[in-house]
Motif scaffolding. Structure first.
Motif: not given
Length: 230
Positions: A34-37, A40-50, A59-67, A117-122
């Motif tokens: 994921q990016e810093i968002f 979201n729909q952008v990441m789900r769309d990437v997964a669907d495209w792949l 696409s894992p929820d990498l912010f889950s330790r925070i929120e 495959m990751g974007y921005c923070l990812g």
């Protein structure tokens, strides 16, 4: 195409991820970072495209330790503030551990090989995934703060591709040069530069989206994944 939410079990933390499968039901795997968002729909769309290209994408929820469950956009000032606050609280090494757990969860669902495959923070996390996990191939789009972790590059054992935006507002020219100078002679690393592009040029509906550059980067990424995950 629609995916599903699945559970991912890490050594010290359980979380969820968005899983998308190809029509065949299986194929090589790709962790979508994921990016810093959030996821979201952008990441789900990437997964669907792949998935439409024959990969099993997770696409894992990498912010889950925070929120857990962060799902915001880049469209409002309030969302940008929240995204930067989350990034400030995020522990990169915990993120890499959670990506390693995601790879372990994904691999039995695939034909054997799993990349990332990751974007921005990812994008930074994709670099560190290449350094510290058993990912078979990793791709980073306009990764931030890679220059701060270049010592980790000695641990790269599998192919890595980086897409660098020449006018990246979050990665200045000095940082870009440092990354390129330190990695250009590594035979496992492929670097593509997009001289006229800004950060997130491959994010649809983003302020700096450039379809031609995004299509070029995505075609390179697909070829790289097919070559290294076959």
């Amino acid at each position: 195409m629609s995916g599903e939410t699945i559970s991912i079990h890490g050594p010290d933390h359980n979380f969820t991820g968005y899983l998308a499968k190809p029509k065949s039901g299986t194929g090589p795997g790709v962790v979508v970072i994921q990016e810093i968002f959030g996821v979201n729909q952008v990441m789900r769309d990437v997964a669907d495209w792949l998935a439409s290209e024959g990969f099993v994408a997770l696409s894992p929820d990498l912010f889950s330790r925070i929120e857990p469950g962060v799902d915001i956009t880049d469209q409002t000032e309030a969302e940008w503030k929240k995204a930067f606050d989350l990034m400030g609280a995020f522990n990169v090494d915990h993120g890499v551990a959670d990506i390693a757990a995601t790879i372990k969860t994904l691999r039995p669902l695939t034909t054997g090989k799993v990349g990332a495959m990751g974007y921005c923070l990812g994008g930074q996390l994709a670099f560190l995934t290449a350094c510290h996990t058993d990912s078979d191939a990793s791709i980073g789009y306009y990764g931030v703060n890679i220059q701060n972790r270049l010592a980790d590059a000695e641990f790269i054992k599998k192919p890595l591709m980086l897409h660098i935006a020449g006018k990246d507002e979050f990665v200045n020219k000095g940082a870009q040069a440092e990354i390129i100078d330190n990695l250009r002679d590594n035979p496992l690393v492929t670097i593509h530069q997009y001289a006229e592009q800004d950060h997130a040029f491959a994010r649809p509906r983003g302020a700096h989206y450039d379809k031609a550059a995004a299509d070029e980067a995505n075609a390179r990424s697909l070829a790289f994944l097919r070559k290294n995950l076959a």
